[in-house]
Design an enzyme around this catalytic site. Structure first.
Site, PDB file in Angstrom:
ATOM      1  N   GLY A  45       0.875  -1.176   0.000  1.00 17.49           N
ATOM      2  CA  GLY A  45       0.000   0.000   0.000  1.00 17.49           C
ATOM      3  C   GLY A  45       0.911   1.224   0.000  1.00 17.49           C
ATOM      4  O   GLY A  45       1.847   1.297   0.810  1.00 17.49           O
ATOM      5  N   ALA A  46       0.610   2.170  -0.896  1.00 13.91           N
ATOM      6  CA  ALA A  46       1.531   3.289  -1.117  1.00 13.91           C
ATOM      7  C   ALA A  46       1.875   4.075   0.165  1.00 13.91           C
ATOM      8  O   ALA A  46       3.057   4.258   0.485  1.00 13.91           O
ATOM      9  CB  ALA A  46       0.964   4.204  -2.198  1.00 13.91           C
ATOM     10  N   ARG A  81      10.353  -0.890  -4.478  1.00 15.18           N
ATOM     11  CA  ARG A  81       9.192  -0.971  -5.369  1.00 15.18           C
ATOM     12  C   ARG A  81       9.123   0.350  -6.125  1.00 15.18           C
ATOM     13  O   ARG A  81       9.135   1.415  -5.516  1.00 15.18           O
ATOM     14  CB  ARG A  81       7.891  -1.211  -4.577  1.00 15.18           C
ATOM     15  CG  ARG A  81       7.838  -2.601  -3.942  1.00 15.18           C
ATOM     16  CD  ARG A  81       6.452  -2.926  -3.414  1.00 15.18           C
ATOM     17  NE  ARG A  81       5.533  -3.273  -4.493  1.00 15.18           N
ATOM     18  CZ  ARG A  81       4.217  -3.421  -4.299  1.00 15.18           C
ATOM     19  NH1 ARG A  81       3.685  -3.222  -3.098  1.00 15.18           N
ATOM     20  NH2 ARG A  81       3.434  -3.746  -5.303  1.00 15.18           N
ATOM     21  N   GLN A 133      -5.390  -9.014  -2.732  1.00 15.01           N
ATOM     22  CA  GLN A 133      -5.467  -8.050  -1.614  1.00 15.01           C
ATOM     23  C   GLN A 133      -6.918  -7.750  -1.232  1.00 15.01           C
ATOM     24  O   GLN A 133      -7.205  -7.438  -0.080  1.00 15.01           O
ATOM     25  CB  GLN A 133      -4.766  -6.733  -1.998  1.00 15.01           C
ATOM     26  CG  GLN A 133      -3.256  -6.819  -2.066  1.00 15.01           C
ATOM     27  CD  GLN A 133      -2.772  -7.087  -3.470  1.00 15.01           C
ATOM     28  OE1 GLN A 133      -3.439  -7.754  -4.259  1.00 15.01           O
ATOM     29  NE2 GLN A 133      -1.607  -6.581  -3.807  1.00 15.01           N
ATOM     30  N   ASP A 185      -1.297   4.837  -6.441  1.00 15.18           N
ATOM     31  CA  ASP A 185       0.117   4.700  -6.044  1.00 15.18           C
ATOM     32  C   ASP A 185       0.970   5.845  -6.561  1.00 15.18           C
ATOM     33  O   ASP A 185       2.018   6.155  -5.992  1.00 15.18           O
ATOM     34  CB  ASP A 185       0.675   3.368  -6.535  1.00 15.18           C
ATOM     35  CG  ASP A 185       0.195   2.252  -5.627  1.00 15.18           C
ATOM     36  OD1 ASP A 185      -0.989   1.884  -5.721  1.00 15.18           O
ATOM     37  OD2 ASP A 185       0.995   1.789  -4.795  1.00 15.18           O
ATOM     38  N   ASN A 227      -2.648   2.683 -10.305  1.00 17.13           N
ATOM     39  CA  ASN A 227      -3.152   1.943  -9.138  1.00 17.13           C
ATOM     40  C   ASN A 227      -3.106   0.454  -9.478  1.00 17.13           C
ATOM     41  O   ASN A 227      -2.729   0.063 -10.589  1.00 17.13           O
ATOM     42  CB  ASN A 227      -4.570   2.412  -8.782  1.00 17.13           C
ATOM     43  CG  ASN A 227      -5.019   1.857  -7.442  1.00 17.13           C
ATOM     44  OD1 ASN A 227      -4.313   2.003  -6.438  1.00 17.13           O
ATOM     45  ND2 ASN A 227      -6.143   1.180  -7.397  1.00 17.13           N
ATOM     46  N   LYS A 228      -3.490  -0.354  -8.527  1.00 17.30           N
ATOM     47  CA  LYS A 228      -3.418  -1.810  -8.677  1.00 17.30           C
ATOM     48  C   LYS A 228      -3.973  -2.275 -10.012  1.00 17.30           C
ATOM     49  O   LYS A 228      -5.014  -1.778 -10.460  1.00 17.30           O
ATOM     50  CB  LYS A 228      -4.184  -2.447  -7.508  1.00 17.30           C
ATOM     51  CG  LYS A 228      -4.255  -3.945  -7.498  1.00 17.30           C
ATOM     52  CD  LYS A 228      -2.910  -4.622  -7.625  1.00 17.30           C
ATOM     53  CE  LYS A 228      -1.898  -4.176  -6.593  1.00 17.30           C
ATOM     54  NZ  LYS A 228      -0.504  -4.576  -6.951  1.00 17.30           N
TER      55      LYS A 228
HETATM   56  O1  MRU Z   1       0.729  -3.937  -4.578  1.00 18.78           O
HETATM   57  P1  MRU Z   1       0.063  -3.241  -3.430  1.00 18.78           P
HETATM   58  O2  MRU Z   1      -0.768  -4.137  -2.590  1.00 18.78           O
HETATM   59  O3  MRU Z   1       1.054  -2.425  -2.635  1.00 18.78           O
HETATM   60  O4  MRU Z   1      -0.911  -2.216  -4.133  1.00 18.78           O
HETATM   61  C1  MRU Z   1      -1.664  -1.336  -3.348  1.00 18.78           C
HETATM   62  C2  MRU Z   1      -2.590  -0.530  -4.137  1.00 18.78           C
HETATM   63  O5  MRU Z   1      -2.620  -0.580  -5.349  1.00 18.78           O
HETATM   64  C3  MRU Z   1      -3.436   0.451  -3.420  1.00 18.78           C
HETATM   65  O6  MRU Z   1      -4.625   0.630  -4.106  1.00 18.78           O
HETATM   66  C4  MRU Z   1      -2.658   1.761  -3.364  1.00 18.78           C
HETATM   67  O7  MRU Z   1      -1.471   1.622  -2.672  1.00 18.78           O
HETATM   68  C5  MRU Z   1      -3.363   2.945  -2.900  1.00 18.78           C
HETATM   69  S1  MRU Z   1      -4.288   2.856  -1.426  1.00 18.78           S
HETATM   70  C6  MRU Z   1      -3.416   2.989  -0.092  1.00 18.78           C
END
Ligand code: MRU
Length: 353
Positions: A47-48, A89, A195, A236, A246-247
Protein backbone atom coordinates in the site's frame (compact mmCIF):
# COMPACT_ATOMS: atom_id res chain seq x y z
CA UNK A 1 -3.44 -1.18 16.17
CA UNK A 2 -1.17 0.43 13.60
CA UNK A 3 0.01 -1.46 10.51
CA UNK A 4 3.54 -0.35 11.29
CA UNK A 5 4.96 1.22 14.41
CA UNK A 6 8.30 2.08 16.00
CA UNK A 7 8.92 -0.33 18.87
CA UNK A 8 10.32 1.87 21.62
CA UNK A 9 11.56 -1.04 23.76
CA UNK A 10 13.41 -2.82 20.99
CA UNK A 11 14.30 0.30 19.00
CA UNK A 12 13.17 -1.31 15.77
CA UNK A 13 10.22 -1.27 13.35
CA UNK A 14 7.26 -3.55 14.03
CA UNK A 15 4.92 -4.38 11.16
CA UNK A 16 1.96 -6.65 10.60
CA UNK A 17 3.03 -9.41 8.22
CA UNK A 18 0.33 -8.93 5.60
CA UNK A 19 1.33 -12.04 3.67
CA UNK A 20 -0.22 -14.16 6.41
CA UNK A 21 -3.59 -12.42 6.67
CA UNK A 22 -6.41 -13.26 7.10
CA UNK A 23 -5.24 -16.64 8.45
CA UNK A 24 -2.83 -15.31 11.04
CA UNK A 25 -2.07 -11.95 12.65
CA UNK A 26 1.67 -11.93 13.22
CA UNK A 27 4.27 -9.19 13.51
CA UNK A 28 7.64 -8.87 11.88
CA UNK A 29 10.50 -6.76 13.29
CA UNK A 30 13.01 -4.94 11.09
CA UNK A 31 16.37 -3.91 12.48
CA UNK A 32 18.05 -2.38 9.44
CA UNK A 33 17.12 -0.35 6.37
CA UNK A 34 17.94 -3.38 4.21
CA UNK A 35 15.45 -5.47 6.17
CA UNK A 36 12.78 -2.81 5.66
CA UNK A 37 13.53 -2.72 1.92
CA UNK A 38 13.20 -6.48 1.75
CA UNK A 39 9.90 -6.40 3.70
CA UNK A 40 8.57 -3.85 1.19
CA UNK A 41 9.72 -5.96 -1.79
CA UNK A 42 8.22 -9.13 -0.34
CA UNK A 43 4.89 -7.41 0.47
CA UNK A 44 5.09 -7.89 4.24
CA UNK A 45 3.99 -4.26 4.15
CA UNK A 46 2.22 -2.88 1.08
CA UNK A 47 0.00 0.00 0.00
CA UNK A 48 1.53 3.29 -1.12
CA UNK A 49 1.26 5.32 2.13
CA UNK A 50 2.34 2.36 4.30
CA UNK A 51 5.48 1.70 2.28
CA UNK A 52 6.30 5.42 2.32
CA UNK A 53 6.21 5.51 6.12
CA UNK A 54 8.05 2.16 6.35
CA UNK A 55 10.81 3.71 4.22
CA UNK A 56 10.99 6.72 6.57
CA UNK A 57 11.50 4.35 9.52
CA UNK A 58 14.04 2.49 7.37
CA UNK A 59 16.00 5.76 7.17
CA UNK A 60 15.69 6.11 10.94
CA UNK A 61 17.11 2.59 11.36
CA UNK A 62 20.01 3.45 9.03
CA UNK A 63 20.74 6.49 11.19
CA UNK A 64 20.41 4.62 14.50
CA UNK A 65 22.71 1.79 13.40
CA UNK A 66 25.28 4.12 11.80
CA UNK A 67 28.82 4.05 13.14
CA UNK A 68 29.87 7.05 11.05
CA UNK A 69 32.28 9.36 12.82
CA UNK A 70 31.77 12.40 10.64
CA UNK A 71 28.99 14.10 8.72
CA UNK A 72 30.04 13.16 5.15
CA UNK A 73 30.27 9.51 6.15
CA UNK A 74 26.86 9.68 7.85
CA UNK A 75 25.32 11.34 4.80
CA UNK A 76 26.85 8.74 2.50
CA UNK A 77 25.32 5.92 4.56
CA UNK A 78 21.91 7.60 4.54
CA UNK A 79 22.07 8.15 0.77
CA UNK A 80 22.86 4.47 0.27
CA UNK A 81 20.02 3.39 2.56
CA UNK A 82 17.72 5.73 0.62
CA UNK A 83 18.77 4.15 -2.69
CA UNK A 84 18.04 0.65 -1.37
CA UNK A 85 14.64 1.68 -0.03
CA UNK A 86 13.64 3.59 -3.18
CA UNK A 87 14.54 0.62 -5.36
CA UNK A 88 12.33 -1.78 -3.36
CA UNK A 89 9.19 -0.97 -5.37
CA UNK A 90 9.17 1.51 -8.24
CA UNK A 91 5.57 2.63 -8.77
CA UNK A 92 4.38 4.18 -5.49
CA UNK A 93 5.94 7.63 -5.34
CA UNK A 94 5.36 7.77 -1.56
CA UNK A 95 8.55 5.73 -1.12
CA UNK A 96 10.90 8.25 -2.70
CA UNK A 97 8.81 11.11 -1.33
CA UNK A 98 9.44 9.93 2.25
CA UNK A 99 13.13 9.16 1.68
CA UNK A 100 13.67 12.54 0.04
CA UNK A 101 11.88 14.37 2.86
CA UNK A 102 14.24 12.78 5.42
CA UNK A 103 17.35 13.47 3.34
CA UNK A 104 16.32 17.09 2.80
CA UNK A 105 15.82 17.57 6.53
CA UNK A 106 19.28 16.13 7.24
CA UNK A 107 21.00 18.27 4.58
CA UNK A 108 19.41 21.43 5.87
CA UNK A 109 20.18 20.75 9.53
CA UNK A 110 23.33 21.80 11.33
CA UNK A 111 22.66 19.43 14.25
CA UNK A 112 25.31 17.02 15.54
CA UNK A 113 25.28 13.37 14.45
CA UNK A 114 23.71 12.17 17.69
CA UNK A 115 21.06 14.90 17.52
CA UNK A 116 20.39 14.02 13.88
CA UNK A 117 19.68 10.40 14.81
CA UNK A 118 16.91 11.59 17.12
CA UNK A 119 15.64 14.12 14.59
CA UNK A 120 15.34 11.50 11.85
CA UNK A 121 13.36 9.17 14.10
CA UNK A 122 11.13 12.08 15.12
CA UNK A 123 10.58 12.94 11.45
CA UNK A 124 9.60 9.34 10.62
CA UNK A 125 7.23 9.30 13.58
CA UNK A 126 5.78 12.59 12.40
CA UNK A 127 5.13 11.17 8.90
CA UNK A 128 3.38 8.19 10.51
CA UNK A 129 1.12 10.39 12.63
CA UNK A 130 0.46 12.72 9.70
CA UNK A 131 -0.57 9.78 7.55
CA UNK A 132 -3.34 8.88 9.99
CA UNK A 133 -4.50 12.50 10.25
CA UNK A 134 -4.48 12.93 6.45
CA UNK A 135 -6.50 9.74 5.99
CA UNK A 136 -9.12 11.01 8.41
CA UNK A 137 -9.38 14.27 6.49
CA UNK A 138 -9.72 12.43 3.15
CA UNK A 139 -12.37 10.20 4.69
CA UNK A 140 -14.39 13.17 5.84
CA UNK A 141 -14.26 14.83 2.40
CA UNK A 142 -14.86 11.61 0.48
CA UNK A 143 -17.76 10.38 2.61
CA UNK A 144 -19.84 13.29 1.31
CA UNK A 145 -19.80 11.60 -2.10
CA UNK A 146 -21.51 8.49 -0.73
CA UNK A 147 -25.29 8.31 -0.47
CA UNK A 148 -27.26 6.25 2.02
CA UNK A 149 -27.90 2.88 0.38
CA UNK A 150 -24.99 2.99 -2.09
CA UNK A 151 -23.30 -0.18 -3.28
CA UNK A 152 -19.65 0.57 -3.98
CA UNK A 153 -17.13 -1.41 -6.00
CA UNK A 154 -13.71 -1.26 -4.37
CA UNK A 155 -10.43 -2.49 -5.83
CA UNK A 156 -7.36 -3.90 -4.02
CA UNK A 157 -6.83 -3.01 -0.36
CA UNK A 158 -6.80 0.65 0.57
CA UNK A 159 -7.71 0.29 4.23
CA UNK A 160 -5.81 0.60 7.48
CA UNK A 161 -3.43 -2.09 6.22
CA UNK A 162 -2.41 -0.04 3.19
CA UNK A 163 -1.60 2.95 5.37
CA UNK A 164 -0.41 3.51 8.93
CA UNK A 165 -4.04 3.42 10.05
CA UNK A 166 -7.55 4.17 8.80
CA UNK A 167 -6.98 3.99 5.02
CA UNK A 168 -7.64 5.95 1.83
CA UNK A 169 -10.59 4.75 -0.31
CA UNK A 170 -11.65 2.17 2.26
CA UNK A 171 -11.26 4.86 4.92
CA UNK A 172 -13.86 6.93 3.03
CA UNK A 173 -16.25 3.99 2.97
CA UNK A 174 -15.63 3.32 6.67
CA UNK A 175 -16.28 6.95 7.54
CA UNK A 176 -19.59 6.90 5.61
CA UNK A 177 -20.57 3.71 7.44
CA UNK A 178 -19.66 5.13 10.85
CA UNK A 179 -21.65 8.28 10.05
CA UNK A 180 -24.74 6.11 9.79
CA UNK A 181 -25.00 5.62 6.02
CA UNK A 182 -25.94 2.16 4.82
CA UNK A 183 -23.26 1.05 2.41
CA UNK A 184 -22.58 -2.25 0.76
CA UNK A 185 -19.19 -3.05 -0.75
CA UNK A 186 -18.49 -5.27 -3.72
CA UNK A 187 -14.91 -6.33 -3.06
CA UNK A 188 -12.86 -7.02 -6.18
CA UNK A 189 -10.78 -10.03 -5.23
CA UNK A 190 -7.79 -8.34 -6.97
CA UNK A 191 -5.73 -11.00 -8.63
CA UNK A 192 -3.07 -12.17 -8.54
CA UNK A 193 -2.20 -11.41 -4.89
CA UNK A 194 -5.84 -11.15 -3.78
CA UNK A 195 -5.47 -8.05 -1.61
CA UNK A 196 -9.24 -7.53 -1.92
CA UNK A 197 -10.37 -11.05 -1.03
CA UNK A 198 -7.80 -11.42 1.76
CA UNK A 199 -7.23 -7.99 3.27
CA UNK A 200 -10.18 -5.77 2.37
CA UNK A 201 -12.67 -8.50 3.26
CA UNK A 202 -10.84 -9.03 6.58
CA UNK A 203 -10.99 -5.32 7.39
CA UNK A 204 -14.66 -4.96 6.38
CA UNK A 205 -15.58 -7.86 8.65
CA UNK A 206 -13.97 -6.07 11.58
CA UNK A 207 -15.75 -2.79 10.83
CA UNK A 208 -19.11 -4.53 10.44
CA UNK A 209 -19.58 -3.22 6.90
CA UNK A 210 -21.65 -5.56 4.68
CA UNK A 211 -19.81 -6.83 1.61
CA UNK A 212 -19.60 -9.51 -1.06
CA UNK A 213 -16.39 -10.58 -2.71
CA UNK A 214 -16.61 -10.63 -6.50
CA UNK A 215 -14.15 -11.93 -9.06
CA UNK A 216 -12.47 -9.00 -10.81
CA UNK A 217 -14.11 -9.85 -14.12
CA UNK A 218 -17.61 -9.62 -12.57
CA UNK A 219 -17.35 -5.87 -11.96
CA UNK A 220 -18.60 -4.95 -15.44
CA UNK A 221 -21.73 -7.05 -14.90
CA UNK A 222 -22.62 -5.30 -11.64
CA UNK A 223 -22.03 -1.87 -13.18
CA UNK A 224 -24.06 -2.63 -16.30
CA UNK A 225 -27.02 -4.05 -14.39
CA UNK A 226 -27.34 -1.08 -12.05
CA UNK A 227 -26.17 -3.03 -9.00
CA UNK A 228 -23.37 -0.60 -8.10
CA UNK A 229 -23.62 3.17 -7.74
CA UNK A 230 -19.97 4.18 -7.23
CA UNK A 231 -16.42 2.97 -7.79
CA UNK A 232 -13.71 3.86 -5.28
CA UNK A 233 -10.01 3.01 -5.38
CA UNK A 234 -6.71 4.46 -4.17
CA UNK A 235 -3.60 5.42 -6.08
CA UNK A 236 0.12 4.70 -6.04
CA UNK A 237 1.23 7.62 -8.17
CA UNK A 238 -0.71 10.39 -9.85
CA UNK A 239 0.78 12.42 -12.70
CA UNK A 240 0.30 16.20 -12.97
CA UNK A 241 -2.70 15.76 -15.32
CA UNK A 242 -4.57 13.43 -12.93
CA UNK A 243 -3.72 10.10 -14.63
CA UNK A 244 -3.36 7.64 -11.77
CA UNK A 245 -1.42 4.41 -11.42
CA UNK A 246 -3.15 1.94 -9.14
CA UNK A 247 -3.42 -1.81 -8.68
CA UNK A 248 -3.69 -3.74 -11.93
CA UNK A 249 -7.32 -3.94 -13.00
CA UNK A 250 -8.25 -0.40 -11.91
CA UNK A 251 -8.18 0.77 -15.53
CA UNK A 252 -10.62 -1.89 -16.74
CA UNK A 253 -12.88 -1.15 -13.78
CA UNK A 254 -12.87 2.58 -14.53
CA UNK A 255 -13.59 1.93 -18.22
CA UNK A 256 -16.59 -0.24 -17.40
CA UNK A 257 -17.87 2.33 -14.89
CA UNK A 258 -17.42 5.18 -17.37
CA UNK A 259 -19.26 3.25 -20.08
CA UNK A 260 -22.22 2.89 -17.70
CA UNK A 261 -22.18 6.44 -16.36
CA UNK A 262 -21.10 5.34 -12.86
CA UNK A 263 -18.88 7.81 -10.96
CA UNK A 264 -15.26 6.78 -10.32
CA UNK A 265 -13.32 8.31 -7.43
CA UNK A 266 -9.69 7.87 -6.54
CA UNK A 267 -8.59 8.74 -3.01
CA UNK A 268 -4.98 9.95 -2.80
CA UNK A 269 -3.01 12.02 -0.32
CA UNK A 270 -1.15 14.86 -2.01
CA UNK A 271 2.10 12.95 -1.31
CA UNK A 272 0.95 10.51 -4.03
CA UNK A 273 0.92 13.26 -6.67
CA UNK A 274 4.11 13.44 -8.73
CA UNK A 275 4.13 16.81 -10.44
CA UNK A 276 7.41 15.97 -12.20
CA UNK A 277 5.48 13.64 -14.51
CA UNK A 278 3.24 15.33 -17.07
CA UNK A 279 1.09 12.26 -17.75
CA UNK A 280 0.54 8.69 -16.62
CA UNK A 281 2.51 7.15 -19.50
CA UNK A 282 5.66 8.27 -17.67
CA UNK A 283 4.89 6.39 -14.43
CA UNK A 284 7.19 3.39 -13.95
CA UNK A 285 5.12 0.22 -13.69
CA UNK A 286 6.42 -2.56 -11.49
CA UNK A 287 6.45 -6.00 -13.08
CA UNK A 288 6.46 -8.70 -10.42
CA UNK A 289 7.40 -12.35 -10.54
CA UNK A 290 5.34 -14.55 -12.91
CA UNK A 291 5.10 -17.00 -10.02
CA UNK A 292 2.40 -14.78 -8.47
CA UNK A 293 0.20 -15.60 -11.48
CA UNK A 294 1.36 -19.14 -12.14
CA UNK A 295 1.20 -20.25 -8.50
CA UNK A 296 -2.59 -19.90 -8.15
CA UNK A 297 -4.41 -23.02 -7.09
CA UNK A 298 -8.04 -24.05 -7.54
CA UNK A 299 -9.52 -26.74 -5.29
CA UNK A 300 -6.04 -27.60 -4.09
CA UNK A 301 -4.65 -28.06 -7.61
CA UNK A 302 -2.24 -25.87 -9.54
CA UNK A 303 -4.26 -24.22 -12.28
CA UNK A 304 -1.77 -23.78 -15.11
CA UNK A 305 -0.11 -26.45 -17.24
CA UNK A 306 3.52 -27.24 -16.40
CA UNK A 307 5.88 -24.97 -18.36
CA UNK A 308 3.32 -22.16 -18.82
CA UNK A 309 4.68 -18.63 -18.72
CA UNK A 310 3.01 -15.46 -17.44
CA UNK A 311 3.27 -11.67 -17.36
CA UNK A 312 2.57 -9.82 -14.13
CA UNK A 313 2.37 -6.01 -14.21
CA UNK A 314 1.39 -4.94 -10.69
CA UNK A 315 -0.24 -1.63 -11.67
CA UNK A 316 -2.00 0.08 -14.56
CA UNK A 317 -2.78 3.70 -15.32
CA UNK A 318 -6.33 5.02 -15.31
CA UNK A 319 -6.48 8.11 -17.54
CA UNK A 320 -7.82 11.22 -15.81
CA UNK A 321 -10.72 11.41 -18.28
CA UNK A 322 -12.24 8.32 -16.64
CA UNK A 323 -12.17 9.87 -13.15
CA UNK A 324 -15.13 11.76 -11.79
CA UNK A 325 -13.21 13.22 -8.86
CA UNK A 326 -10.01 12.97 -6.85
CA UNK A 327 -10.34 12.95 -3.07
CA UNK A 328 -7.38 14.50 -1.24
CA UNK A 329 -6.82 15.72 2.31
CA UNK A 330 -7.55 19.23 1.04
CA UNK A 331 -10.89 18.39 -0.51
CA UNK A 332 -12.41 16.75 -3.58
CA UNK A 333 -11.00 17.89 -6.91
CA UNK A 334 -12.98 17.94 -10.13
CA UNK A 335 -11.84 18.50 -13.73
CA UNK A 336 -9.88 20.22 -15.13
CA UNK A 337 -7.49 18.17 -12.99
CA UNK A 338 -4.26 19.61 -14.40
CA UNK A 339 -5.30 23.03 -13.03
CA UNK A 340 -7.09 22.00 -9.86
CA UNK A 341 -4.49 19.46 -8.72
CA UNK A 342 -1.83 22.15 -8.75
CA UNK A 343 -4.03 24.34 -6.56
CA UNK A 344 -4.42 21.70 -3.84
CA UNK A 345 -0.73 20.81 -3.88
CA UNK A 346 0.06 24.47 -3.33
CA UNK A 347 -2.38 24.47 -0.40
CA UNK A 348 -0.50 21.49 1.11
CA UNK A 349 2.86 23.20 0.70
CA UNK A 350 1.42 26.32 2.27
CA UNK A 351 0.24 24.25 5.26
CA UNK A 352 3.78 23.05 5.89
CA UNK A 353 5.35 26.49 5.87
O1 MRU B 1 0.73 -3.94 -4.58
P1 MRU B 1 0.06 -3.24 -3.43
O2 MRU B 1 -0.77 -4.14 -2.59
O3 MRU B 1 1.05 -2.43 -2.64
O4 MRU B 1 -0.91 -2.22 -4.13
C1 MRU B 1 -1.66 -1.34 -3.35
C2 MRU B 1 -2.59 -0.53 -4.14
O5 MRU B 1 -2.62 -0.58 -5.35
C3 MRU B 1 -3.44 0.45 -3.42
O6 MRU B 1 -4.63 0.63 -4.11
C4 MRU B 1 -2.66 1.76 -3.36
O7 MRU B 1 -1.47 1.62 -2.67
C5 MRU B 1 -3.36 2.94 -2.90
S1 MRU B 1 -4.29 2.86 -1.43
C6 MRU B 1 -3.42 2.99 -0.09
Amino acid sequence: MRTLEWDVNNQNLRMIDQRLLPGELRFIYCNTAAEVASAIREMVVRGAPAIGVAAAFGMALAAQRSRAVNRPQFLQELQEAGETLRAARPTAVNLSWAVNAILKMVMESSASLSELKHLILDAAQCLADEDVAINRRMAEHGAQLINDGDTIIHHCNTGALATVDWGTALGVIRYAHESGKHVHVLVDETRPRLQGARLTAWELQQYGIPFDIISDNAAGYFLQTGQAQKVFFGGDRMAANGDVANKIGSYMLALAAHDNGIPVYTVVPTSTVDLTLAHGGLIPIEERSPEEVLGLQFQGQTVVPRGATARNPAFDVTPARLLTGIVTENGVIYPPFEINLLKVIKTSEGDQE
